[in-house]
Design a protein around this motif. Structure first.
Motif, PDB file in Angstrom:
ATOM      1  N   ARG A  57      -7.037  -0.002  -2.545  1.00 56.13           N
ATOM      2  CA  ARG A  57      -6.923  -0.255  -0.862  1.00 56.13           C
ATOM      3  C   ARG A  57      -5.678  -0.785  -0.185  1.00 56.13           C
ATOM      4  N   GLU A  61      -2.684   0.739   1.906  1.00 58.27           N
ATOM      5  CA  GLU A  61      -2.318  -0.214   2.910  1.00 58.27           C
ATOM      6  C   GLU A  61      -0.632  -0.255   2.945  1.00 58.27           C
ATOM      7  N   GLY A 127      -5.104   3.054  10.254  1.00 52.10           N
ATOM      8  CA  GLY A 127      -5.087   1.530  10.597  1.00 52.10           C
ATOM      9  C   GLY A 127      -6.338   1.039  10.888  1.00 52.10           C
ATOM     10  N   LEU A 130      -9.099   0.632   8.595  1.00 56.23           N
ATOM     11  CA  LEU A 130      -9.098  -0.514   7.681  1.00 56.23           C
ATOM     12  C   LEU A 130      -9.216  -1.724   8.442  1.00 56.23           C
TER      13      LEU A 130
END
Length: 173
Positions: A57, A61, A127, A130
């Motif tokens: 992750r 990102e 975004g 997340l």
């Protein structure tokens, strides 16, 4: 089935969905197609949820941030010198509208305000998902943004073509 095999199924579904979506010509087709492909596998219930290796992750990102960051060129910043007023107006309006719609949706529909606030926020699906994951509601936020994204990707280009056709027909008079 091993978690590695399950993860491979999701990756293949996302890859397949992204490649098929490329044929549609809609903007951000690979993102929408991958989302639909992996999402369909997930909601089918035939396979366990994918368990990503630790650090994946964070890596994703960083990759997403890098992709977005590379679009910030000197010419984009030069354009921003002239576009700062509309950028400010659009940003303030979208954030305020997102807050109002999120709170209103939460109260009206009885949904967790974190989900509706993040789901109505004017951010991209990656975004905002997340950020939602940080609050434990990433899947719900992703679902809301997926509906919005797919709708926008299909509807807005059609509207733009109609507006352009309408204005072209009237500008010759």
């Amino acid at each position: 089935m091993s978690s590695l095999a399950t993860l491979a199924i999701y990756l293949l579904a996302g890859l397949g969905g992204g490649l098929v979506a490329l044929l549609t010509g809609i903007p951000a087709a690979p993102l929408a197609g991958a989302l639909l492909g992996a999402g369909l596998v997930s909601v089918s219930g035939r396979w366990d949820l994918a368990h990503w290796p630790p650090g994946t992750r964070t890596g994703l990102e960083i990759a997403i941030g890098t992709v977005i960051g590379t679009s910030l060129t000197s010419s984009a910043l030069s354009e921003l010198r002239q576009l700062w007023r509309p950028a400010l107006l659009i940003t303030v309006t979208l954030v305020a509208t997102g807050l109002v719609v999120g709170l209103w949706s939460s109260r009206l529909l009885g949904i967790d305000p974190i989900i509706t606030l993040l789901g109505s926020a004017p951010g991209g699906i990656s975004g905002m998902s997340l950020v939602g994951a940080e609050f434990g509601v990433g899947a719900a936020v992703a679902a809301l943004h997926a509906v919005r994204l797919i709708t926008v990707l299909v509807v807005v280009p059609v509207v733009i073509r109609l507006v352009l056709a309408f204005t072209a027909g009237h500008s010759s008079r």
